[in-house]
Design a protein around this motif. Structure first.
Motif, mmCIF file in Angstrom:
data_model
loop_
_atom_site.group_PDB
_atom_site.id
_atom_site.type_symbol
_atom_site.label_atom_id
_atom_site.label_comp_id
_atom_site.label_asym_id
_atom_site.label_seq_id
_atom_site.Cartn_x
_atom_site.Cartn_y
_atom_site.Cartn_z
ATOM 1 N N LEU A 27 0.726 -1.219 -0.003
ATOM 2 C CA LEU A 27 -0.087 -0.072 0.020
ATOM 3 C C LEU A 27 0.954 1.300 0.076
ATOM 4 C CD1 LEU A 27 -2.583 -0.963 2.472
ATOM 5 C CD2 LEU A 27 -2.695 -1.285 0.336
ATOM 6 N N ASP A 28 0.660 2.183 -0.885
ATOM 7 C CA ASP A 28 1.539 3.334 -1.157
ATOM 8 C C ASP A 28 0.526 4.497 -1.335
ATOM 9 O OD1 ASP A 28 3.037 5.542 -1.636
ATOM 10 O OD2 ASP A 28 4.478 4.432 -3.232
ATOM 11 N N THR A 29 0.106 5.025 -0.354
ATOM 12 C CA THR A 29 -1.018 6.067 -0.820
ATOM 13 C C THR A 29 -0.337 7.364 -1.590
ATOM 14 O OG1 THR A 29 -0.341 7.157 1.733
ATOM 15 C CG2 THR A 29 -2.153 5.523 1.469
ATOM 16 N N SER A 34 -1.194 2.502 -10.007
ATOM 17 C CA SER A 34 -1.045 1.322 -9.352
ATOM 18 C C SER A 34 -0.467 -0.029 -10.349
ATOM 19 C CB SER A 34 -2.617 0.548 -9.283
ATOM 20 O OG SER A 34 -3.226 1.449 -8.268
#
Length: 106
Positions: A27-29, A34
């Motif tokens: 998860l890389d906000t 993506s």
């Protein structure tokens, strides 16, 4: 959190289902895209939504321009009580991780 090189860095990894295939997701906000590995995309056995998309990736010390295939997929929780339709980019980690040495750039 600022990447100063000091102190620990927390990386969030979750187990999800991508079109029924159980896998781990980072998860890389702050990410602008993506991504999925070429191996996962090949296992999905789907045709790309956008055949070829030229994308410039900005990285800390350089940038690279690559041809990218885009796929519309569904990411779900393992329990099946949450799902997220998304578009992801197929990436071959060798292509993304191999960038020209700026010292020898033309």
């Amino acid at each position: 959190m600022v990447a100063t090189g000091e102190g620990p860095v927390v990386v969030r990894v979750v187990v999800v289902e991508v079109e029924g295939i159980t896998c781990r997701a980072l998860l890389d906000t702050g990410a602008g895209n993506s991504f999925a590995s070429a191996t996962l995309v090949e296992r999905l056995n789907q045709k790309p939504d956008h055949k070829v998309y030229i994308k410039k990736f900005e990285m800390m010390m350089t940038s690279t321009t690559q041809k990218i295939e885009m796929y519309k997929i569904l990411i779900s929780s393992i329990k099946g009580n949450f799902s997220l339709p998304t578009t992801l980019s197929k990436v071959d980690k060798g292509v993304l991780l191999t960038v020209p040495n700026p010292r020898y750039a033309e």
